[in-house]
Scaffold this active site. Structure first.
Site, PDB file in Angstrom:
ATOM      1  N   GLY A 186       0.863  -1.184   0.000  1.00 15.14           N
ATOM      2  CA  GLY A 186       0.000   0.000   0.000  1.00 15.14           C
ATOM      3  C   GLY A 186       0.893   1.226   0.000  1.00 15.14           C
ATOM      4  N   THR A 187       0.386   2.311  -0.503  1.00 13.36           N
ATOM      5  CA  THR A 187       1.271   3.459  -0.641  1.00 13.36           C
ATOM      6  C   THR A 187       0.891   4.669   0.208  1.00 13.36           C
ATOM      7  OG1 THR A 187       0.184   3.795  -2.736  1.00 13.36           O
ATOM      8  CG2 THR A 187       2.333   2.800  -2.786  1.00 13.36           C
TER       9      THR A 187
END
Lengths: 285, 262
Positions: free
Chosen positions: A52-53
């Site tokens: 996830g960013t």
């Protein structure tokens, strides 16, 4: 469960923490307790599983807003376009995750159960600091995996009913807990998002202004970080935005976020770098 | 040297059942009423902290009469079981039937084992479904028996009187306000007269299908109760020497240790 009876340990008075109970009764269910084979993991484990960013959060007068982009990456591959990385932790708080998506989602589930479990057993909710500390303990339990490249770094935000204000907490992989003022961001695009918020954020923003500011920040993060997803106009995929006020938390409807995102994009059509901040305080743009 | 006396198994079980029943009969009744939007629980309990009705999981609630320490233990065990199952599988996989079964096995084992004293408790486990037809209400007794109740159910002291009152007046598919009024009137009913219980002395909670949150359990506080109950005439606190005894559950003020400070 083979024996239909309640196990003796369930009937013993003791902890009101679900994760502590799980550690005693079913340690294999804890995300941090799973053994990852040594050796060839290292930096590579991170490329095996989606990441996830970018997550951003910002406070406003009546509460706090948290938003996350929708991209998960696996090395250079986009693993998922519409992943959700911002979750309600309980009625008055939300947690956003950056890092190994699989472990992070499991940790969020454990954290949600932890808060609900405490509430049901004790008949009262944990304080905002209590919640933040419990999350720190869960992250600390994951340190072994973090050392092998499967780190989880959440951002925690909520409305503190005791102080009547929105609060934001950031963490490091060792479980260090740090309270942030005004706004914060985590994940690969966080540097750009934070830079953007620095110029856009004002203490007098209202709820809708705050939502626009975080959507702008996510746009800037996606602009400069390949792992952060921008608004997907063809598929109509927009950030997940969670707003928490004294009335509780709610996820903004997709249509509402789409309207804000369309506005932001319309502005960027004229000026791709986004709104201009004054050069000196009080000066003209 | 004392002589070991022979006690027939029938007598032994009867004595244990009498013992448990006596403990349960001392407490005030708890009423469960099914209505259009879910299941309502009501009891007279002036304590704001020691609950007799509690949330177990999203759609599951628990109510109990009898000894506080014993049913509190069962409640916590139920929360642990539900949370563990919901975490290991999924939230939809936590069922009222599974929980009622675990309670029944536990109570049954304790009742028939020679070593422990039987639990002096009776429980309701309720689960609401998507429609009123899917709602379930289980009643568990001290010896581990499970009964599937429909419409309404009463347990605790004066259960017959309160049950009789409900039997005459219960209608299916009532609104929440009607269900609250009926349940509260039933609790105040005795053979001699009808008493108006003050809203502050009531503990009322519902499993409400219409709530948008996944957790459907909610307590109705005194202000909301007053609103739902409407004008009822002068309220009267429970008399100190009523059939229910001065304390809350199980403490009759004589040889029993104090349990609930009310």
């Amino acid at each position: 469960m083979r024996d239909p009876r309640l196990p003796a340990a369930f009937l013993q008075p003791g902890t009101s923490s679900f994760s502590d109970f799980l550690a005693d009764q079913a340690p294999d269910l804890l995300p941090g307790r799973r053994a990852v084979p040594q050796g060839h993991a290292g930096g590579q484990a991170g490329d095996l599983a989606p990441h996830g960013t970018t997550i951003v959060a910002a406070t406003f007068g009546g509460g706090v807003v948290m938003a996350g982009d929708r991209r998960a990456t696996m090395g250079n591959i986009i693993a998922q376009r519409d992943i959700e990385k911002v979750f309600p932790a309980d009625e008055f708080s939300a947690v956003g995750i950056a890092g190994s998506a699989g472990i992070a989602v499991e940790m969020v589930r454990l954290f949600q159960t932890e808060l609900e479990h405490y509430e049901k057993i004790e008949g009262t909710t944990l304080s905002m600091d209590g919640k933040a500390n419990r999350l720190a303990a869960l992250i600390r339990g994951n340190l072994g995996m973090a050392m092998q490249g499967l780190a989880v770094v959440p951002l925690f935000a909520g409305y503190d009913l005791a102080s009547d204000s929105g609060r934001i907490f950031s963490y490091d992989v060792t479980g260090g807990r740090y309270e942030e003022t005004a706004f914060h961001s985590v994940g690969s695009g966080s540097l750009f998002a934070r830079g953007s918020l620095k110029k856009l954020y004002r203490a007098d923003l209202d709820e809708s202004g705050c939502v626009t500011a975080v959507v702008q920040a996510l746009y800037d993060a996606a602009d400069d970080d390949s792992a952060t997803g921008g608004p997907d106009l063809t598929r109509r995929i927009f950030p997940v935005v969670q707003v928490i006020t004294a009335d509780g938390g709610r996820r903004l409807a997709d249509a509402d976020v789409a309207a804000v995102a369309d506005q932001v994009i319309a502005g960027r059509m004229a000026r791709p770098d986004g709104p201009v901040a004054p050069l000196v305080e009080g000066g003209q743009a | 040297m004392s002589m070991p006396f022979y006690v027939s198994p029938e007598q032994l079980m009867k004595d244990r059942a009498d013992f448990a029943r006596k403990g349960i009969g001392r407490g005030r009744s708890v009423v469960a009423v099914q209505h259009a939007d879910g299941v309502l629980f009501a009891t007279e309990n002036p304590s704001q902290a020691l609950h007799k009705v509690s949330e177990i999981y999203d759609r599951i609630a628990f109510a109990a009469v009898g000894r506080y320490n014993e049913f509190e233990n069962l409640r916590i065990a139920g929360v642990r079981l539900a949370d563990m199952r919901g975490y290991a599988y999924d939230r939809r996989d936590v069922t009222g039937r599974g929980l009622a079964n675990a309670y029944a096995q536990t109570l049954g084992t304790i009742f028939s084992s020679g070593g422990e004293k039987p639990y002096e408790v009776e429980l309701f486990v309720a689960e609401i479904g998507d429609t009123a037809a899917d709602d379930q209400l289980y009643r568990l007794t001290y010896d581990g028996q499970v009964a599937d109740e429909h419409g309404f159910a009463v347990m605790g002291g004066a259960a017959d009187v309160v049950g009789g009152y409900l039997e005459e007046r219960y209608t299916e598919g009532a609104s929440l306000a009607d269900a609250v009024r009926l349940a509260v009137a039933a609790l105040g009913h005795t053979d001699a007269d009808d008493r108006v219980i003050p809203a502050t002395d009531l503990e009322v909670a519902v499993l409400d299908r219409t709530r948008s949150q996944p957790r459907k359990f909610t307590r109705l506080r005194a202000a909301r109760l007053d609103e739902l109950l409407g004008e009822r005439g002068p309220a009267e606190h429970a008399p100190a020497d009523a059939a229910g005894g001065p304390g809350a559950d199980g403490s009759d003020g004589s040889d029993e240790p104090p349990i609930a400070p009310v």
